[in-house]
Design an enzyme around this catalytic site. Sequence first.
Site, PDB file in Angstrom:
ATOM      1  N   GLY A  41       1.353 -14.592 -22.541  1.00  0.00           N
ATOM      2  CA  GLY A  41       1.457 -13.191 -22.160  1.00  0.00           C
ATOM      3  C   GLY A  41       0.213 -12.706 -21.463  1.00  0.00           C
ATOM      4  O   GLY A  41      -0.847 -13.336 -21.527  1.00  0.00           O
TER       5      GLY A  41
ATOM      6  N   PRO B 253      -3.065 -10.317 -20.696  1.00  0.00           N
ATOM      7  CA  PRO B 253      -4.104  -9.830 -21.627  1.00  0.00           C
ATOM      8  C   PRO B 253      -3.722  -8.494 -22.242  1.00  0.00           C
ATOM      9  O   PRO B 253      -3.234  -7.590 -21.566  1.00  0.00           O
ATOM     10  CB  PRO B 253      -5.341  -9.687 -20.721  1.00  0.00           C
ATOM     11  CG  PRO B 253      -5.107 -10.626 -19.585  1.00  0.00           C
ATOM     12  CD  PRO B 253      -3.619 -10.618 -19.359  1.00  0.00           C
TER      13      PRO B 253
ATOM     14  N   GLY C 115      -0.858  -8.443 -27.292  1.00  0.00           N
ATOM     15  CA  GLY C 115      -0.747  -8.580 -28.746  1.00  0.00           C
ATOM     16  C   GLY C 115      -0.489  -9.988 -29.233  1.00  0.00           C
ATOM     17  O   GLY C 115       0.115 -10.166 -30.297  1.00  0.00           O
TER      18      GLY C 115
ATOM     19  N   HIS D 121      -4.157  14.355   3.143  1.00  0.00           N
ATOM     20  CA  HIS D 121      -3.852  12.929   2.950  1.00  0.00           C
ATOM     21  C   HIS D 121      -3.003  12.733   1.688  1.00  0.00           C
ATOM     22  O   HIS D 121      -1.953  12.062   1.730  1.00  0.00           O
ATOM     23  CB  HIS D 121      -5.171  12.148   2.835  1.00  0.00           C
ATOM     24  CG  HIS D 121      -4.997  10.671   2.720  1.00  0.00           C
ATOM     25  ND1 HIS D 121      -5.189   9.806   3.767  1.00  0.00           N
ATOM     26  CD2 HIS D 121      -4.627   9.883   1.674  1.00  0.00           C
ATOM     27  CE1 HIS D 121      -4.964   8.567   3.378  1.00  0.00           C
ATOM     28  NE2 HIS D 121      -4.628   8.586   2.092  1.00  0.00           N
ATOM     29  N   GLU D 122      -3.441  13.306   0.574  1.00  0.00           N
ATOM     30  CA  GLU D 122      -2.708  13.124  -0.679  1.00  0.00           C
ATOM     31  C   GLU D 122      -1.371  13.853  -0.651  1.00  0.00           C
ATOM     32  O   GLU D 122      -0.386  13.388  -1.234  1.00  0.00           O
ATOM     33  CB  GLU D 122      -3.557  13.611  -1.859  1.00  0.00           C
ATOM     34  CG  GLU D 122      -4.884  12.888  -2.033  1.00  0.00           C
ATOM     35  CD  GLU D 122      -4.737  11.382  -2.177  1.00  0.00           C
ATOM     36  OE1 GLU D 122      -3.671  10.927  -2.646  1.00  0.00           O
ATOM     37  OE2 GLU D 122      -5.678  10.657  -1.805  1.00  0.00           O
TER      38      GLU D 122
ATOM     39  N   HIS E 121       1.120  11.557   0.998  1.00  0.00           N
ATOM     40  CA  HIS E 121       1.632  10.548   0.046  1.00  0.00           C
ATOM     41  C   HIS E 121       2.697  11.158  -0.864  1.00  0.00           C
ATOM     42  O   HIS E 121       3.762  10.570  -1.094  1.00  0.00           O
ATOM     43  CB  HIS E 121       0.483  10.006  -0.814  1.00  0.00           C
ATOM     44  CG  HIS E 121      -0.426   9.050  -0.100  1.00  0.00           C
ATOM     45  ND1 HIS E 121       0.046   8.016   0.668  1.00  0.00           N
ATOM     46  CD2 HIS E 121      -1.782   8.954  -0.068  1.00  0.00           C
ATOM     47  CE1 HIS E 121      -0.972   7.321   1.161  1.00  0.00           C
ATOM     48  NE2 HIS E 121      -2.100   7.880   0.730  1.00  0.00           N
TER      49      HIS E 121
END
Length: 663
Positions: free
Chosen positions: A213, A215, A218, A436-437, A440
């Site tokens: 799995g 990182p 668990g 710009h944001e 998006h």
Amino acid sequence: MQNRDDNNNNNFFNKNPLITFAIFSIVIILLFKTLIGENSPNEASVVGNKRAKQISYSELKSLIETKGVNKVDIGQSYIKAYSTDNATLYTTRIVPSDSKLTEELDKQGIEYNGFSETNWFTEMFGWLFPFLIIIAIWMFFAGRMQKSMGSGILGMGGSKKMINSEKPKTKFDDVAGVEEAKEEVQEIVDFLKYPARYVEIGAKIPKGVLLVGSPGTGKTLLAKAVAGEADVPFFSVTGSSFIEMFVGVGAARVRDLFEQAKKDAPSIIFIDEIDAIGKSRSAGANMGGNDEREQTLNQLLAEMDGFGTDTPIIILAATNRPEILDQALLRPGRFDRQVLVDKPDYEGRIKILKVHVKGVKMDSDVDLAEVARLTAGLAGADLANIVNEGALLAGRKNQKTVTQKDLYEAVERALAGLAKKSRRINPKEKKIVAYHESGHALMAETTVGAKKVSKVSIVPRGLAALGYTLNTPEENKFMMQRHELWAEVDVLLGGRAAEQVFIGEISTGAGNDLERATDIIKSMVQTYGMSDVAGLMVLEKSRHSFLSGGYGQSSREYSNKMAENMDEFIKTSLQERYNGVVERLELYRDAVEEVVKLLYKKENITGEEVRDIIINFEKENNLVSKVNIVVDDIEEELKADAKMVEEADKENNKHNKEGRDEK
């Protein structure tokens, strides 16, 4: 009681060789001083049958002048003078500055001689002293090696100090979000509890189970839970602990580890990060390695074959790089079962958050389901860190409980980095970042297949980000369809296009967006067969890397002409998508302006606020049917897939419940 005290004393001296050596040295020095005491000018000492009387140097001069002595022996530090009747021996310290002593003795006609103040013991000690220094240095380094390398010769070869032996209290209830993995290891618990049940029926329990799995999912916690449920000793060790600079130490430690486990059987051996010693030995895969790692791996393989199927010892190992493990480790009879400990889904994240908030005081407004929705793709360790970060933020504000706002801030820290509130940007750059944001966000909300917006911010975060748009998927995604890849490209191009449409000039802020968009289209051509350039041909063979979740090293296997065609396709596709994004932003100009005004006012706005602005604009301009074009086939297919998955989950849960009832 006396015997136990004696044993404790013996253990103390055995564990502290330097203290033992110091005591031994003191005894030797005292004995040395005692044996050479006859040469010291001490009033209470006796030399031979003569009593030694210590006098001052002036008294000795007076005795010489009156001829009270008939013989004088002169040493390096003191003088011995014999009385005329030879009954008394006078001793005194010599005065180096007096050079006329021998002249006075010649004048009085008194016999005098020189003598050496050393004896056989002092001479022998002078020869032995360098060897004692060497022994002390050797004992010092031997003690250091024993502390760092375990037991055995010079402390090498053992594993008693290398491993942790315990009986964990962790249970399966403490491990959430990995239900399938828990079911896979449940029969190991039954075997350790009731080994005779499996032996009698002829079943062979897996000798080794490899937990695979990413990182933080668990794996170690699950291994401890297996030991806790079975109530057996748990021997845990990391793969790197076997490797030392001395050849053969790793193999010796493997033998020692298995011997201890067999003595305490039934037991569990857990090797974390087994890829440290289990790398493939195939040609070219072990370049730069050493013989010590290979010998350690060979010894591990031999030990795993060294006990029968009825031996109640289970070997668990964990890795996040299964693709590099040696095939001999993965064959049946060794690690014959691989259990995937994957990142949790939505329900799993809720369960994990509930486990981690048990010891944290939560406010009544906390909604863990909403936190779980925002954290799609995060592992259990990430969720634990988010809860802890939320608690730290609440403590910093001197709050009594952790609120939903604290958890939201913790999620942002995990996904976007630490807010740089002290980094003030000038109004011109702030305007560029806001548009710009907003570009998006607009494209994410109006493009089919794109991830929806959770938050838009123009507060700098992380190392270099002056603003960010937080997009979170509805759920973990393990594959993407063609229209979803194009949607992601459109969202990435939205920032650059917004700068052009609303500011009239582009900036360097879209560099990373363009790079990611180019990589997506390149993968569509080279790997996924989603273009007419190469058709179904795979142009680059890639080696999958589990750790990164993507692809590792690749090799080019196509002609220069194909490369030219691919470059032309990528360039053309980017320009076509960019033109479409510009048209979309022109169409939604007023909506983008509203988002920018709100960003200027609040600096942080939620996805709901962005959606409200867009929905109101679409209603006013009757744009819903023009923009949100959803292909009927795709929509129906998605609905059918969702229904099929839901029915499969119900059937699987029913089957598992029947299996548990039978047990």
